[in-house]
Design an enzyme around this catalytic site. Structure first.
Site, PDB file in Angstrom:
ATOM      1  N   VAL A 102       6.955 -10.090  -0.585  1.00 31.01           N
ATOM      2  CA  VAL A 102       6.956  -9.103   0.478  1.00 31.01           C
ATOM      3  C   VAL A 102       7.258  -7.723  -0.096  1.00 31.01           C
ATOM      4  O   VAL A 102       8.153  -7.568  -0.929  1.00 31.01           O
ATOM      5  CB  VAL A 102       7.977  -9.469   1.589  1.00 31.01           C
ATOM      6  CG1 VAL A 102       9.388  -9.535   1.049  1.00 31.01           C
ATOM      7  CG2 VAL A 102       7.892  -8.483   2.760  1.00 31.01           C
ATOM      8  N   SER A 103       6.469  -6.722   0.285  1.00 35.02           N
ATOM      9  CA  SER A 103       6.684  -5.327  -0.108  1.00 35.02           C
ATOM     10  C   SER A 103       6.728  -5.208  -1.636  1.00 35.02           C
ATOM     11  O   SER A 103       5.771  -5.556  -2.319  1.00 35.02           O
ATOM     12  CB  SER A 103       7.965  -4.807   0.561  1.00 35.02           C
ATOM     13  OG  SER A 103       8.063  -3.410   0.461  1.00 35.02           O
TER      14      SER A 103
END
Length: 280
Positions: A102-103
């Site tokens: 994520v990210s």
């Protein structure tokens, strides 16, 4: 069903020690290695770990100087993260895995998949980009990302939650605040430096793994356009847009997101079928 509590240990990988959590299902589905966002301790993705653990083991670790991992003594690069991750999987006895990121962790997940084409079977990229070759987010959000204040000053984080993430400042924000362990300044800085100048764009066309790209259409940090770039560049990519989702949709909408991810991984479970040894 009661939530599965993770096994949390300090694991030595080379000269670095990493605090690692494993949610263990004890089933026969492929384990999942999860790469977290910048400055984020493993508790922040506990909702994902708990829900995904119903189908398979989930492994998450704190980057050096983040959460409970000791601060790094020297800067590191994506290749170092790949090395640490392989050593962790070897330590726990996992031959191959599905990988989620994520990210910031989406960049680490891409690098890990690129470097380990035979170990990573499927890839899930959440609210992320191809690194340096990205469409920038909202200036108001990005200007608050350069330092870890949102992790250190929880009142500041709550006040700026919607500006930062695009998610509504409701119970998600409070839950997020309650799971925060402030990163060290050096840990945060070195994590920023690790991906400086990095991009996967030139290597994505050679990515073999089936890849699920997910993005919220209200993400102020990594706009939806970046997921469209990933979808176009990765040969076997599918794009799922979370309507109304901000940067934290993976945890704020875990009950909506996890079934989508689980179905995708199950549908592609045999794409790279081989005899694999899982720890018991």
């Amino acid at each position: 069903m009661a939530a599965i509590e993770p096994e949390v240990n300090l694991v030595k990988v080379g000269r670095q020690t990493l605090r690692t959590a494993r949610w263990r299902a004890g089933g026969n589905k492929r384990p999942i290695m999860f790469f977290n966002g910048i400055g984020a301790n493993l508790e922040l993705v506990a909702p994902l770990g708990e829900m995904m653990s119903e189908r398979s083991d989930v492994i998450v670790f704190d980057m050096p100087g983040i959460g409970g991992s000791p601060a790094p003594t020297v800067p590191y690069r994506p290749s170092t993260i790949v090395k640490w991750s392989n050593q962790l999987l070897d330590e726990f006895g996992y031959a191959d895995v599905d990988v989620m990121g994520v990210s910031w962790g989406g960049g680490a997940a891409q690098q890990f998949a690129i470097s380990n084409p035979d170990r990573v079977r499927s890839l899930v990229l959440l609210a992320t980009s191809a690194g340096m070759a990205m469409v920038p987010g909202n200036f108001s959000a990005l200007s608050k990302m350069g330092n870890p204040r949102r992790y250190i000053d929880t009142d500041y984080m709550l006040k700026n939650f919607e500006t930062l993430y695009g998610d509504a400042a409701d119970k998600t924000a409070v839950s997020h605040k309650n799971r925060i362990i402030p990163p060290t300044k050096r840990g945060y800085l070195y994590q920023l430096m690790a991906m400086a100048g990095w991009t996967s764009l030139h290597r994505l066309p050679f990515l073999k793994q089936p890849t699920l790209v997910m993005s919220g259409d209200r993400d102020n940090i990594v706009p939806l356009a970046n997921s469209r770039i990933l979808k176009a560049a990765i040969p076997r990519a599918d794009l799922n847009i979370v309507k109304g989702g901000g940067h934290l949709f993976a945890v704020s909408r875990a009950h909506q997101v996890v079934p989508i991810i689980a179905r995708y991984l199950d549908d592609h479970a045999d794409d790279y079928a081989q005899d694999a040894l899982y720890s018991t």
